[in-house]
Design a protein around this motif. Structure first.
Motif, mmCIF file in Angstrom:
data_model
loop_
_atom_site.group_PDB
_atom_site.id
_atom_site.type_symbol
_atom_site.label_atom_id
_atom_site.label_comp_id
_atom_site.label_asym_id
_atom_site.label_seq_id
_atom_site.Cartn_x
_atom_site.Cartn_y
_atom_site.Cartn_z
ATOM 1 N N ILE A 51 94.524 80.183 -51.838
ATOM 2 C CA ILE A 51 94.527 79.735 -53.229
ATOM 3 C C ILE A 51 95.877 80.088 -53.848
ATOM 4 O O ILE A 51 96.359 81.207 -53.716
ATOM 5 C CB ILE A 51 93.383 80.401 -54.017
ATOM 6 C CG1 ILE A 51 92.027 79.906 -53.491
ATOM 7 C CG2 ILE A 51 93.507 80.107 -55.501
ATOM 8 C CD1 ILE A 51 90.844 80.505 -54.205
ATOM 9 N N ILE A 52 96.491 79.120 -54.501
ATOM 10 C CA ILE A 52 97.815 79.318 -55.092
ATOM 11 C C ILE A 52 97.661 79.525 -56.600
ATOM 12 O O ILE A 52 97.218 78.617 -57.302
ATOM 13 C CB ILE A 52 98.732 78.113 -54.820
ATOM 14 C CG1 ILE A 52 98.921 77.927 -53.309
ATOM 15 C CG2 ILE A 52 100.079 78.289 -55.513
ATOM 16 C CD1 ILE A 52 99.771 76.734 -52.942
ATOM 17 N N PRO A 53 98.014 80.708 -57.114
ATOM 18 C CA PRO A 53 97.972 80.904 -58.578
ATOM 19 C C PRO A 53 98.961 79.957 -59.255
ATOM 20 O O PRO A 53 100.102 79.833 -58.834
ATOM 21 C CB PRO A 53 98.392 82.374 -58.751
ATOM 22 C CG PRO A 53 98.185 83.011 -57.414
ATOM 23 C CD PRO A 53 98.420 81.928 -56.401
ATOM 24 N N PHE A 54 98.497 79.276 -60.304
ATOM 25 C CA PHE A 54 99.333 78.297 -60.986
ATOM 26 C C PHE A 54 99.873 78.875 -62.285
ATOM 27 O O PHE A 54 101.038 79.204 -62.415
ATOM 28 C CB PHE A 54 98.523 77.033 -61.230
ATOM 29 C CG PHE A 54 99.325 75.898 -61.800
ATOM 30 C CD1 PHE A 54 100.689 75.787 -61.567
ATOM 31 C CD2 PHE A 54 98.716 74.921 -62.570
ATOM 32 C CE1 PHE A 54 101.426 74.743 -62.092
ATOM 33 C CE2 PHE A 54 99.429 73.869 -63.098
ATOM 34 C CZ PHE A 54 100.791 73.790 -62.859
ATOM 35 N N TYR A 55 99.024 79.058 -63.261
ATOM 36 C CA TYR A 55 99.404 79.722 -64.502
ATOM 37 C C TYR A 55 98.128 80.341 -65.071
ATOM 38 O O TYR A 55 97.042 79.781 -64.958
ATOM 39 C CB TYR A 55 100.027 78.753 -65.513
ATOM 40 C CG TYR A 55 99.260 77.478 -65.692
ATOM 41 C CD1 TYR A 55 98.124 77.415 -66.490
ATOM 42 C CD2 TYR A 55 99.656 76.322 -65.036
ATOM 43 C CE1 TYR A 55 97.418 76.262 -66.630
ATOM 44 C CE2 TYR A 55 98.941 75.153 -65.181
ATOM 45 C CZ TYR A 55 97.824 75.131 -65.978
ATOM 46 O OH TYR A 55 97.112 73.981 -66.118
ATOM 47 N N GLY A 56 98.285 81.530 -65.639
ATOM 48 C CA GLY A 56 97.126 82.220 -66.180
ATOM 49 C C GLY A 56 96.081 82.427 -65.102
ATOM 50 O O GLY A 56 96.370 82.826 -63.978
ATOM 51 N N SER A 57 94.831 82.159 -65.447
ATOM 52 C CA SER A 57 93.740 82.325 -64.487
ATOM 53 C C SER A 57 93.459 81.041 -63.718
ATOM 54 O O SER A 57 92.489 80.975 -62.966
ATOM 55 C CB SER A 57 92.472 82.765 -65.227
ATOM 56 O OG SER A 57 92.087 81.799 -66.190
ATOM 57 N N GLN A 418 91.890 89.149 -72.014
ATOM 58 C CA GLN A 418 92.877 88.508 -71.144
ATOM 59 C C GLN A 418 92.836 87.020 -71.399
ATOM 60 O O GLN A 418 91.798 86.380 -71.217
ATOM 61 C CB GLN A 418 92.557 88.798 -69.676
ATOM 62 C CG GLN A 418 93.570 88.215 -68.690
ATOM 63 C CD GLN A 418 94.914 88.918 -68.760
ATOM 64 O OE1 GLN A 418 95.010 90.107 -68.585
ATOM 65 N NE2 GLN A 418 95.949 88.163 -69.040
ATOM 66 N N ASP A 419 93.937 86.470 -71.858
ATOM 67 C CA ASP A 419 93.988 85.038 -72.100
ATOM 68 C C ASP A 419 93.973 84.285 -70.772
ATOM 69 O O ASP A 419 94.615 84.692 -69.801
ATOM 70 C CB ASP A 419 95.262 84.677 -72.880
ATOM 71 C CG ASP A 419 95.218 83.253 -73.392
ATOM 72 O OD1 ASP A 419 94.595 83.026 -74.427
ATOM 73 O OD2 ASP A 419 95.804 82.377 -72.730
ATOM 74 N N ARG A 420 93.215 83.183 -70.711
ATOM 75 C CA ARG A 420 93.080 82.430 -69.455
ATOM 76 C C ARG A 420 94.379 81.783 -69.016
ATOM 77 O O ARG A 420 94.585 81.507 -67.831
ATOM 78 C CB ARG A 420 92.009 81.343 -69.605
ATOM 79 C CG ARG A 420 90.595 81.851 -69.456
ATOM 80 C CD ARG A 420 89.624 80.703 -69.576
ATOM 81 N NE ARG A 420 89.873 79.685 -68.563
ATOM 82 C CZ ARG A 420 89.276 79.662 -67.378
ATOM 83 N NH1 ARG A 420 88.419 80.587 -67.048
ATOM 84 N NH2 ARG A 420 89.541 78.695 -66.523
ATOM 85 N N ILE A 421 95.264 81.536 -69.961
ATOM 86 C CA ILE A 421 96.504 80.828 -69.623
ATOM 87 C C ILE A 421 97.699 81.761 -69.666
ATOM 88 O O ILE A 421 98.518 81.785 -68.740
ATOM 89 C CB ILE A 421 96.708 79.642 -70.586
ATOM 90 C CG1 ILE A 421 95.573 78.632 -70.405
ATOM 91 C CG2 ILE A 421 98.053 78.973 -70.350
ATOM 92 C CD1 ILE A 421 95.625 77.462 -71.344
#
Length: 728
Positions: A51-57, A418-421
């Protein structure tokens, strides 16, 4: 070619292609289960670990690639099994059970569109445009309390992730031959316009998505960093301004105390305080008290009149007053409610009046804490798109932006979140609203919070997504027109050629050069001679294939010989030794012939490599191999390099004692050898383990090697440069 033959060729193609596509594979057939399990496990592995983290969660997952490949190569039933494994994994990983429902809907929708003749990527695009994105947004809106920006980004991210997986799956699918049994759809040749459109779409979509995702990720990170720096700088500016203001007011009170220490007459003190409250707008009130806390002088004038009317005021109960008396130093109070001359929230500055090291009184100035007074020292440092909160040491509000509706001296009751983005900036939740913030401490343990809403970052992402979606849509519309026009231009001369060869007349075909490419005209002019050229080429090719086949057979024989020998020592390698020695060993077992296996290992060989280098190490290995070759000359003797600095010798026939004597002699000769390396001379020794069969002819080949290996380790444990032998 006649029209009947052409129709027959197409029917043959359809029958061949539909041989597998038309099969009604049961969900529980073995090959369906195995195919589904294989693709599902691959998808689950990718969804779990890649899984590649993109931005935030938000993250990108690619297990759906294997589900789509399973669908187009193994059929719907196998894809259902693959999705059950892969989709359940990502739904559990992301804690989003509704994601599984969306992926299931994608699979069935794509399946139906493929059956109607659409290609994989356009099918997926239609799904995410018409069903997938709205369905994702509906699920998220029904189960979460996200704001509009986060809701939009969630849906668009899922859609882009789906298109990315479909693009990769479609790219892989294009490399599967049209008549392959692994193609489950397109049983008849598709129209040329569809082929061109699909290829154009695939060519544009995948690079565009990758570039857009990378650009969005970079701009989002840049915006996060920019906002974090802005909030941090604002927090520091407000902290600095507050520190400067408090220090300035404290210095003013200290200066008054110093002046009164020199002239403590009541008239002078009263006049000084009245004059300062008129000129100094920061202090709402000032007073002078005796050491016991009784107020004897007050300003402004209305406070002085109250005091003259006999009203008794005292500072004795104030903690900051007691601290100033005890330390004989200036003190700044916490934010507190006034008492005596008023009940409004104030901030008190107090300094002792000291004469000859004795406290003869106290002078105090109070600043009324309201938005107007605090803004007077902060107005030059505040920005419009941020909210501010200043807390004192007791975590009570000294100042708060008006929109927060926080009364002075109230508590700032927020919850860290924690903000999702925006994950790189601290976040908090206050009265149902999420904010990102930075904070800074002030010298007297006050704390400054600078807040803003996360939409400053989310707007960047949504804008990029909207631009991406619009660009892809306009590009695809453009390519649909291009594909239609181009296919007509390319297929028209081919159709003319087909009609020409279907007819019986020999009149040369003519194609208008204005409407076709020069390559098509050239093809038309030369195609009459193509069959003869192809036949001649076929005969030449057959002859060349025969010649190449003979050469390849000879080369394979040479390669087999090379594969059996060690390149450095030119003796047998491990594979060659095992093959030859195993055959000889079986003969010894059958005929009860005495046999010995000896394993030799160069002592401290790593030190030689580390000290003199690998070329010298190779020289030592070759020297030992040459010694073995010189001493083991019988036709039945088999020697080999068993790996690294380890050698193996098989001795067949004769007496076991003779075998042992020969190995001992090899041990002695190696000990006497000297290897020259530049200016140094290297002495070698070897440790040898030997196992011999004299009676036990039931031992497998690998067991006697294992026995020799145990004897080798025995030699090493006993000091090396020796032979350990075992007879059985």
């Amino acid at each position: 070619m006649s029209a009947a033959k052409k129709e027959l060729r197409i029917k043959d193609f359809e029958l061949e292609s539909s041989r597998y596509a038309g099969e009604k594979d049961s969900l529980f057939r073995t090959r369906v289960l195995i195919s589904g399990l294989n693709f599902g496990v691959l998808g689950a592995f990718v969804n779990s670990f890649l899984i590649i983290p993109f931005y935030g969660s938000f993250s990108l997952f690619f297990g759906q690639i294997f589900v789509l490949i399973c669908l187009v190569t193994r059929g719907l039933n196998a894809a259902v099994i693959a999705l059950a494994i892969s989709g359940a994994t990502i739904a559990f990983k992301l804690d989003n059970p509704f994601l599984f429902a969306v992926l299931l809907a994608e699979m069935f929708t794509v399946h139906m569109l493929l059956k109607k003749g659409y290609f994989l990527l356009p099918s997926s695009f239609i799904f995410w445009l018409t069903i997938g994105t709205p369905l994702t947004l509906l699920f998220i809106a029904a189960t979460s309390q996200f704001n509009a920006d986060v809701l939009t980004i969630s849906g668009l991210t899922q859609s882009i992730n789906g298109l990315l997986c479909s693009s990769v799956a479609a790219l892989i699918y294009t490399f599967i031959p049209t008549n392959s049994k692994y193609r489950r759809y397109h049983t008849a040749p598709p129209k040329f316009s569809r082929v061109i459109f699909s290829l154009c779409m695939l060519t544009v979509t995948l690079p565009t998505l990758i570039i857009a995702l990378v650009f969005t990720w970079k701009t989002t990170n840049s915006k996060e960093h920019e906002i974090s720096e802005l909030l941090n700088n604002q927090a520091k500016l407000v902290s600095t301004a507050t520190n400067a203001f408090l220090s300035e007011q404290a210095d003013t009170i200290s200066f008054i105390a110093l002046a009164l220490s020199k002239n403590y007459e009541t008239g002078y003190a009263q006049s000084l305080l009245l004059d300062l409250t008129r000129k100094e707008s920061s202090f709402s009130s000032m007073l002078v008290a005796e050491p016991d806390g009784r107020v004897i002088i007050a300003a402004p004038l209305e406070n002085a009149r109250k005091l003259q009317m006999g009203t008794y005021y005292s500072l004795k109960g104030r903690e900051y007053y007691q601290q100033a008396v005890f330390t004989q130093q200036s003190v700044i109070s916490e934010a507190l409610s006034g008492k005596g001359f008023g009940s409004d929230p104030i901030l008190a500055f107090i300094s002792p009046i000291i004469r000859q090291k004795q406290t003869i009184g106290m002078v105090q100035g109070a600043i009324q804490l309201d938005r107007t007074s605090v803004l007077s020292w902060l107005s030059n440092d505040l920005i419009d798109n941020a909210l501010y909160v200043i807390l004192d040491k007791q975590k009570r509000v000294v100042f708060a932006s008006e929109s927060l509706d926080l009364p002075i001296l109230s508590n700032f009751d927020f919850e860290p979140t924690q903000d999702r983005i925006v994950e790189s900036i601290p976040a908090l939740s206050f009265r149902g609203q999420n904010y990102i913030f930075q904070s800074s401490m002030i010298e007297n343990d006050w704390e400054v919070f600078v807040l803003t809403k996360p939409n400053a970052v989310t707007h960047v992402i949504t804008d990029n997504f909207y631009i991406l979606g619009l660009s892809i849509l306009l590009t695809l519309i453009l390519f649909s027109f291009i594909a239609t026009s181009l296919s007509k231009r390319l297929t028209k001369p081919l159709t003319q050629l087909s009609k020409y060869f279907s007819s019986n007349h020999q009149k040369p075909i003519r194609i208008e050069e204005v409407n076709v490419s020069s390559e098509t005209v050239k093809l038309t002019q030369q195609i009459m001679d193509s069959k003869k050229i192809m036949l001649d080429f076929q005969h030449q090719l057959e002859h060349q294939v025969q010649e190449k086949t003979k050469q390849l057979q000879n080369l394979n024989a040479q390669l087999y010989t090379l594969a059996q020998k060690d390149g450095l020592t030119q003796i047998l390698n491990r594979s060659g030794f095992d093959e030859l020695a195993n055959a000889s060993y079986r003969n010894c077992i059958r005929n009860h012939i005495k046999v010995s296996i000896a394993l030799l290992d160069i002592d401290f060989f790593k030190n030689i490599n580390d000290t003199y280098g690998h070329p010298v190490g190779d020289k030592c290995i070759k020297a030992v191999a040459d010694m073995l070759t010189q001493q083991c000359k019988r036709e039945t003797d088999v020697i080999g390099r068993y790996g690294g600095e380890e050698f193996i010798v098989m001795l067949v026939g004769g007496q076991i004692e003779e075998h042992q004597e020969l190995i001992k002699m090899i041990l002695t000769k190696i000990e006497k050898m000297t290897i020259k390396a530049d200016d140094a001379s290297i002495k070698l020794t070897v440790s040898i383990g030997m196992s011999s069969l004299k009676k036990n002819y039931n031992m497998p080949f690998q067991d006697i090697i294992k026995s020799a290996d145990e004897q080798l380790y025995k030699s090493k444990r006993c000091g090396r440069n020796r032979l350990s032998a075992y007879v059985q």
